[in-house]
Design an enzyme around this catalytic site. Sequence first.
Site, PDB file in Angstrom:
ATOM      1  N   ASP A 299      -7.611  46.418  33.026  1.00 35.99           N
ATOM      2  CA  ASP A 299      -7.326  47.773  32.551  1.00 35.99           C
ATOM      3  C   ASP A 299      -6.782  47.791  31.132  1.00 35.99           C
ATOM      4  O   ASP A 299      -6.745  48.848  30.487  1.00 35.99           O
ATOM      5  CB  ASP A 299      -6.342  48.473  33.491  1.00 35.99           C
ATOM      6  N   LYS A 406      -5.157  61.405  35.398  1.00 34.82           N
ATOM      7  CA  LYS A 406      -5.418  60.459  36.483  1.00 34.82           C
ATOM      8  C   LYS A 406      -4.271  59.479  36.652  1.00 34.82           C
ATOM      9  O   LYS A 406      -3.928  59.104  37.774  1.00 34.82           O
ATOM     10  CB  LYS A 406      -6.734  59.725  36.209  1.00 34.82           C
TER      11      LYS A 406
END
Length: 426
Positions: A299, A406
């Site tokens: 990520d 998110k």
Amino acid sequence: MAKSLPPALAITPPTHPLVGRVSPPGSKSITNRALLLAALAKGTSRLTGALKSKDTVLMAAALRQMGVTVEEPDATSFVVTSSGRLQQPTEPLVLGNAGTATRFLTAAVATVDGEVIVDGDEDMRLRPIGPLVTALRSLGIDATSPTGCPPVTIRGNGSFGKGRVEIDGGLSSQYVSALLMAAPMGEGAIEVALTGSEIGARGYVDLTLAAMRSFGASVEQVDAGTWQIEPTGYTATDFVIEPDASAATYLWGAEALTGGNIDLGVAADAFTQPDAAAQAFIAQFPNMPAVIDGSQMQDAVPTLAVLAAFNNQPVRFVGIANLRVKETDRIRAVCNELNRILPGLGTEEGDDLLVASDPDLAAKVAVLGSVARIETYHDHRIAMSFALAGLKVPGIVILDPACVGKTYPAYWDMLKGLGVELTATE
């Protein structure tokens, strides 16, 4: 600001170093693990330092559908009360594009006595889940996924079974974590074994094991790719969630790009999440190495790739094939948007990403006077990482800025608080 965001945000490069104190949000990875484990534990668990974002809200909503009481006394806490068993929901569990919640719940709902459908949005329906479904079926669980992606239908009998289950963790470590967390709900001991040496991000499995043990699970690591889990169930507990290391990478990146000093209130080496490893590379900017293996900090790769655009030498990112099955194909997305800033800046070579790097990039783009409207592909990490480019390059416009909700709803407020000028645009 996140509640009423415009269709696009234009970023004006600051003329000063970014300096200040910022508290990153709680870890999404740990929050979702803790929510599920608390739901599987009999009694009341208090989770503090938690992330409240689209993904964790979807997880909490799904747990409520299955009879779990999830209260939210403040902005960073959940209080979870459960009988220790998930009940059959009356409607499908719809989890948007929340991959973590979808994978974890696909395994956990096998402990429900009855049929459960786990589904998501159109993007989630393109994300593979076949290896996890196959593993569940090997335990005798009735699980079907006609497309190899959600929706998944699970017809459980109230137990997770017993015996040995094998899983290929090469595509996603979340498959492994999903099986591990459901295993203490078995009718006997369960052995979870990797079928190969590759695993998406082993550090996230370590997060899972630590959380499981905090909730009373008995897990023995037999060897590097095998775990023995006893059928203990879980015990309610109070659990503190650390800040999100992936979110921290944007702050470390902003600090490096502007020569600033941003105090996160937590040292990089205090994080247990694998993405914190990115800080060691960010600290070397503008002399990051020519090759960076992103396999264990996936990520963080978009953040590092944007920094690499301003590095003193080109950077090749390897070990990142799994980025193709995230919220979007992140290898392609990062490459496309780098080239939107300046053609030739990004190149896909197989599953590697090569960033050409140009320490004079900001000046060259300023001379061109062009505007780069960054497509975000409904992907929060593309939006947040390319916002960093706007700290150096004029003319950066982030489309669909609301997608950061998110995992980091306050992201744009954070940048404004550090003195970055953001302008609403179409």
